[in-house]
Motif scaffolding. Structure first.
Motif, PDB file in Angstrom:
ATOM      1  N   LYS A 142      -5.617 -10.955 -10.253  1.00 37.32           N
ATOM      2  CA  LYS A 142      -6.566 -12.077 -10.215  1.00 37.32           C
ATOM      3  C   LYS A 142      -6.068 -13.186  -9.289  1.00 37.32           C
ATOM      4  O   LYS A 142      -6.856 -13.986  -8.807  1.00 37.32           O
ATOM      5  N   ARG A 143      -4.745 -13.271  -9.105  1.00 39.09           N
ATOM      6  CA  ARG A 143      -4.246 -14.322  -8.200  1.00 39.09           C
ATOM      7  C   ARG A 143      -3.579 -13.742  -6.952  1.00 39.09           C
ATOM      8  O   ARG A 143      -2.746 -14.377  -6.320  1.00 39.09           O
ATOM      9  N   GLN A 144      -3.962 -12.516  -6.597  1.00 38.05           N
ATOM     10  CA  GLN A 144      -3.428 -11.931  -5.369  1.00 38.05           C
ATOM     11  C   GLN A 144      -4.041 -12.611  -4.149  1.00 38.05           C
ATOM     12  O   GLN A 144      -5.158 -13.121  -4.208  1.00 38.05           O
ATOM     13  N   GLU A 145      -3.281 -12.593  -3.064  1.00 42.10           N
ATOM     14  CA  GLU A 145      -3.809 -13.142  -1.813  1.00 42.10           C
ATOM     15  C   GLU A 145      -4.186 -12.011  -0.892  1.00 42.10           C
ATOM     16  O   GLU A 145      -3.433 -11.045  -0.750  1.00 42.10           O
ATOM     17  N   LEU A 146      -5.351 -12.141  -0.254  1.00 42.05           N
ATOM     18  CA  LEU A 146      -5.767 -11.141   0.729  1.00 42.05           C
ATOM     19  C   LEU A 146      -5.291 -11.586   2.103  1.00 42.05           C
ATOM     20  O   LEU A 146      -5.363 -12.762   2.455  1.00 42.05           O
ATOM     21  N   HIS A 147      -4.804 -10.617   2.863  1.00 42.21           N
ATOM     22  CA  HIS A 147      -4.367 -10.870   4.234  1.00 42.21           C
ATOM     23  C   HIS A 147      -5.197  -9.981   5.146  1.00 42.21           C
ATOM     24  O   HIS A 147      -5.660  -8.919   4.725  1.00 42.21           O
ATOM     25  N   HIS A 148      -5.366 -10.397   6.385  1.00 38.17           N
ATOM     26  CA  HIS A 148      -6.100  -9.596   7.366  1.00 38.17           C
ATOM     27  C   HIS A 148      -5.251  -9.473   8.627  1.00 38.17           C
ATOM     28  O   HIS A 148      -4.570 -10.416   9.005  1.00 38.17           O
ATOM     29  N   ALA A 149      -5.331  -8.288   9.231  1.00 36.88           N
ATOM     30  CA  ALA A 149      -4.770  -8.133  10.575  1.00 36.88           C
ATOM     31  C   ALA A 149      -5.906  -7.617  11.444  1.00 36.88           C
ATOM     32  O   ALA A 149      -6.740  -6.834  10.992  1.00 36.88           O
ATOM     33  N   THR A 150      -5.942  -8.082  12.674  1.00 33.62           N
ATOM     34  CA  THR A 150      -6.961  -7.603  13.601  1.00 33.62           C
ATOM     35  C   THR A 150      -6.276  -7.107  14.867  1.00 33.62           C
ATOM     36  O   THR A 150      -5.249  -7.647  15.281  1.00 33.62           O
ATOM     37  N   HIS A 151      -6.865  -6.059  15.438  1.00 41.06           N
ATOM     38  CA  HIS A 151      -6.328  -5.448  16.661  1.00 41.06           C
ATOM     39  C   HIS A 151      -4.824  -5.196  16.534  1.00 41.06           C
ATOM     40  O   HIS A 151      -4.042  -5.587  17.388  1.00 41.06           O
ATOM     41  N   SER A 152      -4.477  -4.562  15.451  1.00 43.43           N
ATOM     42  CA  SER A 152      -3.068  -4.325  15.146  1.00 43.43           C
ATOM     43  C   SER A 152      -2.801  -2.823  15.123  1.00 43.43           C
ATOM     44  O   SER A 152      -3.477  -2.079  14.414  1.00 43.43           O
ATOM     45  N   ARG A 153      -1.806  -2.387  15.909  1.00 39.38           N
ATOM     46  CA  ARG A 153      -1.381  -0.989  15.825  1.00 39.38           C
ATOM     47  C   ARG A 153      -0.503  -0.836  14.596  1.00 39.38           C
ATOM     48  O   ARG A 153       0.370  -1.666  14.341  1.00 39.38           O
ATOM     49  N   GLY A 154      -0.771   0.245  13.859  1.00 37.19           N
ATOM     50  CA  GLY A 154       0.013   0.423  12.652  1.00 37.19           C
ATOM     51  C   GLY A 154      -0.271   1.750  11.996  1.00 37.19           C
ATOM     52  O   GLY A 154      -0.872   2.649  12.597  1.00 37.19           O
ATOM     53  N   VAL A 155       0.183   1.846  10.761  1.00 37.43           N
ATOM     54  CA  VAL A 155       0.086   3.104  10.037  1.00 37.43           C
ATOM     55  C   VAL A 155      -0.336   2.834   8.593  1.00 37.43           C
ATOM     56  O   VAL A 155       0.048   1.812   8.012  1.00 37.43           O
ATOM     57  N   LEU A 156      -1.160   3.737   8.066  1.00 35.70           N
ATOM     58  CA  LEU A 156      -1.455   3.761   6.631  1.00 35.70           C
ATOM     59  C   LEU A 156      -0.744   4.963   6.041  1.00 35.70           C
ATOM     60  O   LEU A 156      -0.802   6.062   6.609  1.00 35.70           O
ATOM     61  N   VAL A 157      -0.107   4.743   4.918  1.00 36.74           N
ATOM     62  CA  VAL A 157       0.579   5.822   4.203  1.00 36.74           C
ATOM     63  C   VAL A 157       0.107   5.801   2.755  1.00 36.74           C
ATOM     64  O   VAL A 157       0.019   4.727   2.157  1.00 36.74           O
ATOM     65  N   GLY A 158      -0.201   6.968   2.222  1.00 36.44           N
ATOM     66  CA  GLY A 158      -0.576   6.984   0.813  1.00 36.44           C
ATOM     67  C   GLY A 158      -1.113   8.312   0.353  1.00 36.44           C
ATOM     68  O   GLY A 158      -0.782   9.364   0.922  1.00 36.44           O
ATOM     69  N   PHE A 159      -1.965   8.211  -0.675  1.00 39.82           N
ATOM     70  CA  PHE A 159      -2.399   9.399  -1.390  1.00 39.82           C
ATOM     71  C   PHE A 159      -3.861   9.280  -1.808  1.00 39.82           C
ATOM     72  O   PHE A 159      -4.380   8.173  -1.990  1.00 39.82           O
ATOM     73  N   TRP A 160      -4.462  10.431  -1.998  1.00 34.36           N
ATOM     74  CA  TRP A 160      -5.738  10.541  -2.710  1.00 34.36           C
ATOM     75  C   TRP A 160      -5.425  11.255  -4.017  1.00 34.36           C
ATOM     76  O   TRP A 160      -4.765  12.296  -4.013  1.00 34.36           O
ATOM     77  N   SER A 161      -5.882  10.673  -5.135  1.00 38.93           N
ATOM     78  CA  SER A 161      -5.590  11.246  -6.449  1.00 38.93           C
ATOM     79  C   SER A 161      -6.876  11.690  -7.117  1.00 38.93           C
ATOM     80  O   SER A 161      -7.863  10.937  -7.130  1.00 38.93           O
ATOM     81  N   PRO A 162      -6.890  12.906  -7.695  1.00 37.74           N
ATOM     82  CA  PRO A 162      -8.109  13.373  -8.371  1.00 37.74           C
ATOM     83  C   PRO A 162      -8.396  12.566  -9.633  1.00 37.74           C
ATOM     84  O   PRO A 162      -7.487  11.958 -10.220  1.00 37.74           O
ATOM     85  N   GLY A 163      -9.660  12.550 -10.045  1.00 39.53           N
ATOM     86  CA  GLY A 163     -10.128  11.696 -11.139  1.00 39.53           C
ATOM     87  C   GLY A 163      -9.365  11.868 -12.436  1.00 39.53           C
ATOM     88  O   GLY A 163      -9.121  10.894 -13.151  1.00 39.53           O
ATOM     89  N   PHE A 164      -8.970  13.095 -12.750  1.00 38.83           N
ATOM     90  CA  PHE A 164      -8.324  13.343 -14.053  1.00 38.83           C
ATOM     91  C   PHE A 164      -6.925  12.735 -14.145  1.00 38.83           C
ATOM     92  O   PHE A 164      -6.340  12.687 -15.226  1.00 38.83           O
ATOM     93  N   THR A 165      -6.383  12.256 -13.028  1.00 40.63           N
ATOM     94  CA  THR A 165      -5.035  11.667 -13.057  1.00 40.63           C
ATOM     95  C   THR A 165      -5.070  10.159 -13.309  1.00 40.63           C
ATOM     96  O   THR A 165      -4.016   9.512 -13.321  1.00 40.63           O
ATOM     97  N   SER A 166      -6.278   9.609 -13.505  1.00 39.65           N
ATOM     98  CA  SER A 166      -6.412   8.172 -13.741  1.00 39.65           C
ATOM     99  C   SER A 166      -5.504   7.746 -14.905  1.00 39.65           C
ATOM    100  O   SER A 166      -5.500   8.369 -15.964  1.00 39.65           O
ATOM    101  N   GLY A 167      -4.763   6.696 -14.703  1.00 39.54           N
ATOM    102  CA  GLY A 167      -3.800   6.252 -15.716  1.00 39.54           C
ATOM    103  C   GLY A 167      -2.382   6.591 -15.278  1.00 39.54           C
ATOM    104  O   GLY A 167      -1.481   5.778 -15.400  1.00 39.54           O
ATOM    105  N   PHE A 168      -2.204   7.810 -14.785  1.00 42.88           N
ATOM    106  CA  PHE A 168      -0.938   8.154 -14.136  1.00 42.88           C
ATOM    107  C   PHE A 168      -0.918   7.477 -12.757  1.00 42.88           C
ATOM    108  O   PHE A 168       0.066   6.889 -12.330  1.00 42.88           O
ATOM    109  N   SER A 169      -2.069   7.632 -12.073  1.00 44.81           N
ATOM    110  CA  SER A 169      -2.242   7.100 -10.730  1.00 44.81           C
ATOM    111  C   SER A 169      -3.555   6.312 -10.770  1.00 44.81           C
ATOM    112  O   SER A 169      -4.091   6.062 -11.839  1.00 44.81           O
ATOM    113  N   VAL A 170      -4.050   5.899  -9.606  1.00 45.92           N
ATOM    114  CA  VAL A 170      -5.412   5.368  -9.549  1.00 45.92           C
ATOM    115  C   VAL A 170      -6.242   6.429  -8.843  1.00 45.92           C
ATOM    116  O   VAL A 170      -5.866   6.918  -7.774  1.00 45.92           O
TER     117      VAL A 170
END
Ligand SMILES: [Zn+2]
Length: 235
Positions: A142-170
């Motif tokens: 609720k008190r997180q801050e959003l940041h933005h980057a524009t025209h930035s070279r970079g990388v996204l790293v992460g996962f896709w989790s199936p629905g039944f894993t909710s609670g273990f993951s999102v």
């Protein structure tokens, strides 16, 4: 082992404010080179790219971690992509389609995902630290801050989790951003990217380590509703 997911603790623990104790960065890195997580006290976000670990602090700064830093939650794999695509553009609404045929052919597996691109815009948050013990991820969000980057070279790293894993993951996508100049990053809410290289792999082996003692075992961790998880994780 390649494309085997190791996870330390569960997202439901963070939702219950259990995030002071954990494994160490050194131990975590024995399980892979690609992943994400958080740091003790939920004091920011962690990204693991090519075995380098960075910590985004709530004040917007970024530091390389120490091997002894405490990690209360993380997901990590040794990433060997089986799918590579170079679409011209990519965003949060098109990523499912671009992950074809892994989605839907591996829709009940985890997917590890990496996106190298020019981000025309990327919106990310860095979770603020707990101000008291057991403050939950939902309260902090609720008190997180959003940041933005524009025209930035970079990388996204992460996962896709199936629905039944909710609670273990999102369930669904969970991606962290790191700019190539190592100046910015965090937990991704939205992005628009071009000049994209999208890489992914299906994960069919999943190992979760529960903290054997300490705060994790203090009280029962009950069911966490998927809608509350999505509200806290913003996706
Ligand atoms: Zn995250």
């Amino acid at each position: 082992m390649a494309n085997h997911l190791y996870q330390y603790s569960i997202l439901s623990a963070l939702m219950n404010g259990i995030c002071r104790e954990g494994t160490t960065v050194a131990k975590l890195l024995t399980h892979g080179d690609h992943g994400l997580g958080t740091i003790s006290g939920l004091n920011g976000e962690i990204i693991i790219v090519d075995k380098e670990v960075y910590h985004f602090l709530p004040d917007g700064n970024l530091r390389e971690v120490e091997p002894t830093d405490i990690i209360p939650f993380a997901m990590i794999t040794r990433f060997e992509p089986t799918l590579t695509k170079q679409p011209i553009t990519l965003n949060m609404s098109t990523i499912s389609k671009e992950l074809s045929p892994l989605l839907p052919a591996s829709q009940n597996s985890f997917l590890s995902i990496r996106v190298d691109a020019l981000f025309t815009r990327v919106t990310f948050r860095v979770i603020p630290a707990q101000s008291e013990a057991r403050e939950s991820l939902s309260e902090l969000a609720k008190r997180q801050e959003l940041h933005h980057a524009t025209h930035s070279r970079g990388v996204l790293v992460g996962f896709w989790s199936p629905g039944f894993t909710s609670g273990f993951s999102v369930a669904g996508f969970h991606l962290h951003f790191l700019s190539d100049d190592r100046a910015q990053g965090g937990h991704v809410m939205e992005f628009d990217a071009e000049d994209v290289v999208l890489r992914a792999a299906a994960i069919n082996e999943y190992n979760v380590e529960f903290p054997a003692s300490g705060e994790f075992q203090d009280e029962p961790i009950g069911e966490v509703l998927a809608k509350d998880l999505h509200a806290a994780e913003g996706q």
